[in-house]
Structures are given as C-alpha cells and as structure tokens.
Design an enzyme around this catalytic site. Structure first.
Site, PDB file in Angstrom:
ATOM      1  N   TYR A  68     -29.205  -3.875 -19.448  1.00  0.00           N
ATOM      2  CA  TYR A  68     -28.646  -4.879 -18.515  1.00  0.00           C
ATOM      3  C   TYR A  68     -27.334  -4.402 -17.929  1.00  0.00           C
ATOM      4  CZ  TYR A  68     -32.399  -8.096 -19.186  1.00  0.00           C
ATOM      5  OH  TYR A  68     -33.652  -8.646 -19.145  1.00  0.00           O
ATOM      6  N   ARG A  71     -28.150  -2.147 -15.127  1.00  0.00           N
ATOM      7  CA  ARG A  71     -28.577  -2.886 -13.936  1.00  0.00           C
ATOM      8  C   ARG A  71     -27.394  -3.617 -13.298  1.00  0.00           C
ATOM      9  NH1 ARG A  71     -33.472  -6.342 -15.965  1.00  0.00           N
ATOM     10  NH2 ARG A  71     -33.405  -7.168 -13.853  1.00  0.00           N
ATOM     11  N   ASN A 103     -35.612 -13.319  -8.413  1.00  0.00           N
ATOM     12  CA  ASN A 103     -34.591 -12.293  -8.614  1.00  0.00           C
ATOM     13  C   ASN A 103     -33.407 -12.847  -9.397  1.00  0.00           C
ATOM     14  OD1 ASN A 103     -36.269 -10.734  -7.088  1.00  0.00           O
ATOM     15  ND2 ASN A 103     -35.078 -10.929  -5.199  1.00  0.00           N
ATOM     16  N   HIS A 120     -35.589 -17.269 -12.635  1.00  0.00           N
ATOM     17  CA  HIS A 120     -35.446 -16.381 -13.799  1.00  0.00           C
ATOM     18  C   HIS A 120     -33.987 -16.144 -14.201  1.00  0.00           C
ATOM     19  CE1 HIS A 120     -39.670 -14.633 -12.771  1.00  0.00           C
ATOM     20  NE2 HIS A 120     -39.733 -15.812 -13.377  1.00  0.00           N
ATOM     21  N   CYS A 149     -17.464 -18.233 -30.021  1.00  0.00           N
ATOM     22  CA  CYS A 149     -17.844 -18.979 -31.241  1.00  0.00           C
ATOM     23  C   CYS A 149     -18.348 -18.016 -32.306  1.00  0.00           C
ATOM     24  CB  CYS A 149     -18.943 -20.004 -30.897  1.00  0.00           C
ATOM     25  SG  CYS A 149     -20.606 -19.277 -30.814  1.00  0.00           S
ATOM     26  N   GLY A 186     -41.711  -9.878  -0.738  1.00  0.00           N
ATOM     27  CA  GLY A 186     -41.301  -8.821  -1.678  1.00  0.00           C
ATOM     28  C   GLY A 186     -41.614  -9.083  -3.125  1.00  0.00           C
ATOM     29  N   SER A 188     -44.843  -8.647  -6.157  1.00  0.00           N
ATOM     30  CA  SER A 188     -46.193  -8.143  -6.442  1.00  0.00           C
ATOM     31  C   SER A 188     -47.087  -9.294  -6.893  1.00  0.00           C
ATOM     32  CB  SER A 188     -46.124  -7.074  -7.537  1.00  0.00           C
ATOM     33  OG  SER A 188     -45.498  -7.643  -8.695  1.00  0.00           O
ATOM     34  N   ASN A 212     -44.632  -7.781   2.899  1.00  0.00           N
ATOM     35  CA  ASN A 212     -44.662  -6.761   1.850  1.00  0.00           C
ATOM     36  C   ASN A 212     -45.274  -5.498   2.469  1.00  0.00           C
ATOM     37  OD1 ASN A 212     -45.229  -5.232  -0.530  1.00  0.00           O
ATOM     38  ND2 ASN A 212     -45.246  -7.138  -1.695  1.00  0.00           N
TER      39      ASN A 212
HETATM   40  C1  BV8 Z   1     -43.716 -17.998 -19.472  1.00  0.00           C
HETATM   41  C2  BV8 Z   1     -36.017 -11.710 -15.608  1.00  0.00           C
HETATM   42  C3  BV8 Z   1     -44.696 -19.398 -20.963  1.00  0.00           C
HETATM   43  C4  BV8 Z   1     -35.582 -10.742 -16.641  1.00  0.00           C
HETATM   44  C5  BV8 Z   1     -38.434 -11.536 -15.416  1.00  0.00           C
HETATM   45  C6  BV8 Z   1     -50.158 -16.957 -17.496  1.00  0.00           C
HETATM   46  C7  BV8 Z   1     -49.457 -18.152 -17.406  1.00  0.00           C
HETATM   47  C8  BV8 Z   1     -48.166 -18.257 -17.891  1.00  0.00           C
HETATM   48  C9  BV8 Z   1     -47.532 -17.140 -18.469  1.00  0.00           C
HETATM   49  C10 BV8 Z   1     -48.240 -15.952 -18.546  1.00  0.00           C
HETATM   50  C11 BV8 Z   1     -49.534 -15.858 -18.067  1.00  0.00           C
HETATM   51  N1  BV8 Z   1     -49.955 -14.594 -18.292  1.00  0.00           N
HETATM   52  C12 BV8 Z   1     -48.952 -13.895 -18.878  1.00  0.00           C
HETATM   53  C13 BV8 Z   1     -47.903 -14.702 -19.061  1.00  0.00           C
HETATM   54  C14 BV8 Z   1     -46.641 -14.309 -19.637  1.00  0.00           C
HETATM   55  C15 BV8 Z   1     -45.664 -13.711 -18.627  1.00  0.00           C
HETATM   56  C16 BV8 Z   1     -46.314 -12.998 -17.482  1.00  0.00           C
HETATM   57  O1  BV8 Z   1     -46.456 -13.531 -16.408  1.00  0.00           O
HETATM   58  N2  BV8 Z   1     -46.651 -11.738 -17.718  1.00  0.00           N
HETATM   59  C17 BV8 Z   1     -47.219 -10.936 -16.645  1.00  0.00           C
HETATM   60  C18 BV8 Z   1     -46.659  -9.509 -16.742  1.00  0.00           C
HETATM   61  C19 BV8 Z   1     -48.720 -10.983 -16.749  1.00  0.00           C
HETATM   62  N3  BV8 Z   1     -44.815 -14.748 -18.116  1.00  0.00           N
HETATM   63  C20 BV8 Z   1     -43.762 -15.131 -18.855  1.00  0.00           C
HETATM   64  O2  BV8 Z   1     -43.535 -14.703 -19.979  1.00  0.00           O
HETATM   65  C21 BV8 Z   1     -42.852 -16.186 -18.265  1.00  0.00           C
HETATM   66  N4  BV8 Z   1     -42.684 -17.227 -19.224  1.00  0.00           N
HETATM   67  O3  BV8 Z   1     -44.708 -18.040 -18.841  1.00  0.00           O
HETATM   68  O4  BV8 Z   1     -43.526 -18.728 -20.572  1.00  0.00           O
HETATM   69  C22 BV8 Z   1     -44.389 -20.133 -22.161  1.00  0.00           C
HETATM   70  C23 BV8 Z   1     -45.204 -21.198 -22.432  1.00  0.00           C
HETATM   71  C24 BV8 Z   1     -44.957 -21.906 -23.557  1.00  0.00           C
HETATM   72  C25 BV8 Z   1     -43.904 -21.566 -24.396  1.00  0.00           C
HETATM   73  C26 BV8 Z   1     -43.090 -20.487 -24.110  1.00  0.00           C
HETATM   74  C27 BV8 Z   1     -43.337 -19.755 -22.972  1.00  0.00           C
HETATM   75  C28 BV8 Z   1     -41.473 -15.630 -17.987  1.00  0.00           C
HETATM   76  C29 BV8 Z   1     -41.558 -14.606 -16.908  1.00  0.00           C
HETATM   77  C30 BV8 Z   1     -40.141 -14.177 -16.485  1.00  0.00           C
HETATM   78  C31 BV8 Z   1     -39.897 -12.763 -16.958  1.00  0.00           C
HETATM   79  N5  BV8 Z   1     -38.598 -12.328 -16.447  1.00  0.00           N
HETATM   80  N6  BV8 Z   1     -37.230 -11.210 -14.967  1.00  0.00           N
HETATM   81  C32 BV8 Z   1     -35.041  -9.498 -16.004  1.00  0.00           C
HETATM   82  O5  BV8 Z   1     -35.026  -9.370 -14.766  1.00  0.00           O
HETATM   83  O6  BV8 Z   1     -34.618  -8.639 -16.786  1.00  0.00           O
HETATM   84  S1  BV8 Z   1     -39.798 -10.955 -14.620  1.00  0.00           S
HETATM   85  C33 BV8 Z   1     -39.375  -9.765 -13.451  1.00  0.00           C
HETATM   86  O7  BV8 Z   1     -40.612  -9.286 -12.876  1.00  0.00           O
HETATM   87  C34 BV8 Z   1     -38.644 -10.291 -12.244  1.00  0.00           C
HETATM   88  O8  BV8 Z   1     -37.800 -11.355 -12.496  1.00  0.00           O
HETATM   89  C35 BV8 Z   1     -39.714 -10.726 -11.301  1.00  0.00           C
HETATM   90  O9  BV8 Z   1     -39.876 -12.093 -11.368  1.00  0.00           O
HETATM   91  C36 BV8 Z   1     -40.951 -10.238 -11.920  1.00  0.00           C
HETATM   92  C37 BV8 Z   1     -41.950  -9.807 -10.909  1.00  0.00           C
HETATM   93  O10 BV8 Z   1     -41.503  -8.718 -10.225  1.00  0.00           O
HETATM   94  P1  BV8 Z   1     -41.442  -8.753  -8.622  1.00  0.00           P
HETATM   95  O11 BV8 Z   1     -40.258  -9.541  -8.214  1.00  0.00           O
HETATM   96  O12 BV8 Z   1     -42.749  -9.159  -8.060  1.00  0.00           O
HETATM   97  O13 BV8 Z   1     -41.139  -7.253  -8.393  1.00  0.00           O
HETATM   98  P2  BV8 Z   1     -42.197  -6.063  -8.425  1.00  0.00           P
HETATM   99  O14 BV8 Z   1     -41.443  -4.801  -8.624  1.00  0.00           O
HETATM  100  O15 BV8 Z   1     -43.330  -6.403  -9.342  1.00  0.00           O
HETATM  101  O16 BV8 Z   1     -42.772  -6.091  -6.945  1.00  0.00           O
HETATM  102  C38 BV8 Z   1     -41.892  -5.781  -5.866  1.00  0.00           C
HETATM  103  C39 BV8 Z   1     -42.712  -5.947  -4.626  1.00  0.00           C
HETATM  104  O17 BV8 Z   1     -41.861  -5.727  -3.512  1.00  0.00           O
HETATM  105  C40 BV8 Z   1     -43.852  -4.942  -4.520  1.00  0.00           C
HETATM  106  O18 BV8 Z   1     -45.031  -5.636  -4.162  1.00  0.00           O
HETATM  107  C41 BV8 Z   1     -43.400  -3.995  -3.386  1.00  0.00           C
HETATM  108  O19 BV8 Z   1     -44.505  -3.576  -2.609  1.00  0.00           O
HETATM  109  C42 BV8 Z   1     -42.520  -4.915  -2.593  1.00  0.00           C
HETATM  110  N7  BV8 Z   1     -41.482  -4.248  -1.817  1.00  0.00           N
HETATM  111  C43 BV8 Z   1     -40.854  -3.065  -2.074  1.00  0.00           C
HETATM  112  N8  BV8 Z   1     -39.938  -2.832  -1.098  1.00  0.00           N
HETATM  113  C44 BV8 Z   1     -39.990  -3.890  -0.242  1.00  0.00           C
HETATM  114  C45 BV8 Z   1     -40.964  -4.794  -0.689  1.00  0.00           C
HETATM  115  N9  BV8 Z   1     -41.256  -5.942  -0.049  1.00  0.00           N
HETATM  116  C46 BV8 Z   1     -40.569  -6.207   1.082  1.00  0.00           C
HETATM  117  N10 BV8 Z   1     -39.610  -5.395   1.588  1.00  0.00           N
HETATM  118  C47 BV8 Z   1     -39.297  -4.232   0.949  1.00  0.00           C
HETATM  119  N11 BV8 Z   1     -38.347  -3.419   1.464  1.00  0.00           N
HETATM  120 ZN    ZN Z   2     -21.169 -19.349 -28.585  1.00  0.00          ZN
END
Ligand code: BV8
Ligand code: ZN
Length: 252
Positions: A68, A71, A103, A120, A149, A186, A188, A212
């Site tokens: 972190y 980043r 983001n 997020h 704390c 932007g 996926s 995208n």
């Molecule tokens: C939860 C913060 C449930 C941290 C992030 C089904 C239902 C519910 C949950 C799940 C499910 N299946 C799986 C899950 C669990 C999981 C999940 O979704 N996993 C995925 C991998 C399958 N979800 C979770 O765990 C979430 N919590 O559901 O809890 C629960 C229920 C009960 C009790 C407890 C819990 C929490 C998810 C949040 C994770 N945190 N980030 C950090 O940043 O360090 S995720 C992280 O990746 C980002 O925040 C972002 O949200 C995420 C996705 O990434 P993107 O933003 O899409 O970026 P990516 O690189 O993938 O794509 C970029 C795109 O931009 C590309 O398409 C590219 O072509 C394009 N691009 C590039 N350049 C440009 C452009 N577009 C335009 N212009 C450009 N110039």
């Molecule tokens: Zn504290």
C-alpha cells in the site's frame, strides 16, 4: 479524437434526466495509476489473494503495508486526467447525476467531483482494526503502523471477502436502478458486487454505455461501447452534452 456518435446515443444525451457514471481503475490509467488486470497491472507483480485480504494482513502486515505504501507513493505523485475533469463537469447538465467509483485513489475528488460514492474506500485513509478510528497520517513512528490506542492500523479500503460500506452500496444500487444512462468507464467488470451495477441499470431500463479500449464481460449487454481511452472519450462526450443540451440546469 473524432468519435462517431450514433443518433440513438445523441438522443439519449439530449433527453436523459438521470445519469450515473461508474468508474474502475481504467479511468486513472492515463494519470499513471497502474490498473489491476491490465498489461502493467498491479496484480501482475502481486496476487490479489496474497495482499488485498484481511487474512494476508493478519499473516503478514509488513508485506501488505509495503504494497500500500508503494501504491500511495505513486498516487501522491499523480494528477487527475481529462477524463476525471470531464466527469466533474457533468452534474450541472442533468437533473440527477451520480458518480460511483471502485477506485481508492481519490482522483475524482481531486478533479472537483464533490459527491463521490466510493465503494471500496480510500487508500489515503488509515483505519484502526481495534477502535475503528480513522486518520490520514503519512508518516508513521513505527512500521507496520499502530493507532494511538495501540491497535493496528490498516488502509481504509475494502479487501476481498469484506463487505462494502452498506450506505455506499445501497446508494449505488438505488441510483443505478433508476437512471436513464449508465456509463461504465474503465473497469473489467469482474469484481462483485460493483460489477452488478450495470446489470441493475439495464434491468431498470437504462441505456448502458461502456468506455474501454478492450471488450469486457459487460460489453455484450451494452447499448454503446466506445472503444477508446476515457481521457479522450469523456471530454468528447462532454462536448456533445454541451451542444445537444440547450442549457445547463444551473448557470455555469
Ligand atoms: C464481497 C480495494 C461479500 C482494495 C478491491 C459474487 C458475489 C459477491 C462476491 C463475490 C462473488 N464472486 C466472488 C466474490 C468475492 C469478490 C470478487 O468479486 N472476486 C472476484 C475477483 C471474482 N468480491 C469481494 O470480495 C467483495 N466483497 O463481495 O463481500 C461478503 C458477503 C458476506 C460477508 C462478507 C463478504 C469486495 C471486493 C472489493 C475488493 N477490493 N479494491 C485495493 O485496491 O487494494 S478490488 C480492485 O479490483 C479495485 O478496487 C477494483 O474495484 C477491482 C476491479 O478492478 P477494475 O477497476 O475493473 O480494474 P481492472 O484492472 O480489472 O480493469 C481496468 C480496466 O480498464 C480494463 O478493462 C482496461 O481495459 C481498462 N482500461 C485501461 N486503460 C484504460 C481503460 N479504460 C478506459 N481508459 C483507459 N485509458
Ligand atoms: Zn485505535
């Protein structure tokens, strides 16, 4: 960049009352923030389950914090790009405008967007695991950092397996279900539950637009897919909004 706008899209821009823009890492790519899954993706060097989870933090706070800090260093040096600024101009042209982001980089607010639904969290904020206290300290007396704390500090972001902030998710789902145009910019579209928002929008009758350079999981359900970079496409769309909407709702 000259973009071909369909009559359908132009008509939607002209008549829409409620607009939602939902962004992912791609909207910050042109500012120099590496995306997660792109060619230069953050996840390339690291694996999500190793780092963006509470278990990883428990097991190895040093490594998670180093990731972190790495980043944060990048984000401290970068600025919003024309895509962020174009979005910040949009609210005044529509009766209702909502910005939802996955983001954690804070660039929308830095570009002047006032009301940002951050699904997020925010990488620049620290949260105490024990007392829940928040702070935005950058310098730490020790590493991994501790709260006043005595509890352990963590970045105030939502990790995999963690619930999203209920109020933010509720608002995002509500506005997505009742909008006329939903822009997915932007992302996926793989991380849930954020990835479900455009489907909610479509079910609510919205015109779904994707910006995208690549096709995504979402592309086949969109009404319009602008194949391009958001830093170029969004300003072009803003110009169209200005020309097709006779007046902005508030004096600019
Ligand atoms: C939860 C913060 C449930 C941290 C992030 C089904 C239902 C519910 C949950 C799940 C499910 N299946 C799986 C899950 C669990 C999981 C999940 O979704 N996993 C995925 C991998 C399958 N979800 C979770 O765990 C979430 N919590 O559901 O809890 C629960 C229920 C009960 C009790 C407890 C819990 C929490 C998810 C949040 C994770 N945190 N980030 C950090 O940043 O360090 S995720 C992280 O990746 C980002 O925040 C972002 O949200 C995420 C996705 O990434 P993107 O933003 O899409 O970026 P990516 O690189 O993938 O794509 C970029 C795109 O931009 C590309 O398409 C590219 O072509 C394009 N691009 C590039 N350049 C440009 C452009 N577009 C335009 N212009 C450009 N110039
Ligand atoms: Zn504290």
């Amino acid at each position: 960049m000259n973009i071909a706008f369909s009559d359908r899209f132009l008509n939607m821009l002209k008549t829409a009352r409620r607009v939602v823009v939902s962004t992912g890492a791609g909207v910050s790519a042109e500012s120099g923030v590496p995306t997660f899954r792109g060619a230069d993706g953050l996840w390339k060097k690291f694996r999500p389950e190793e780092l963006a989870t509470f278990e990883a933090f428990q097991a190895n706070p040093q490594i998670v914090w180093e990731w972190y800090q790495y980043r944060r260093e990048i984000i401290h040096k970068i600025k919003p790009n024309p895509g962020h600024y174009a979005i910040a101009q949009m609210p005044k042209f529509f009766e209702a405008f909502d910005l939802v982001t996955q983001n954690v980089d804070g660039l929308h607010r830095a570009a002047g967007s006032e009301d940002v639904i951050e699904l997020h969290g925010n990488i620049m904020r620290n949260k105490c695991v024990d007392c829940g206290g928040l702070n935005d300290d950058r310098e730490f007396a020790q590493f991994p950092p501790l709260c006043r704390c005595g509890g352990r500090l963590r970045p105030d972001v939502v990790w995999f397996g963690e619930m999203l902030p209920a109020s933010a998710l509720e608002r995002a789902e509500k506005v997505s279900t009742s909008c006329d145009i939903f822009f997915s910019v932007g992302t996926s579209g793989v991380v849930q539950p954020a990835a479900s928002l455009p489907y909610l929008a479509r079910r609510g009758g919205a015109f779904v637009v994707e910006i995208n350079p690549e096709p995504t999981e979402l592309t086949y359900i969109t009404d319009e897919h602008f194949v391009g970079r958001s830093g170029e496409v969004l300003p072009a769309i803003l110009e169209k909004i200005k020309s097709v909407r006779s007046r902005s709702l508030t004096a600019s």
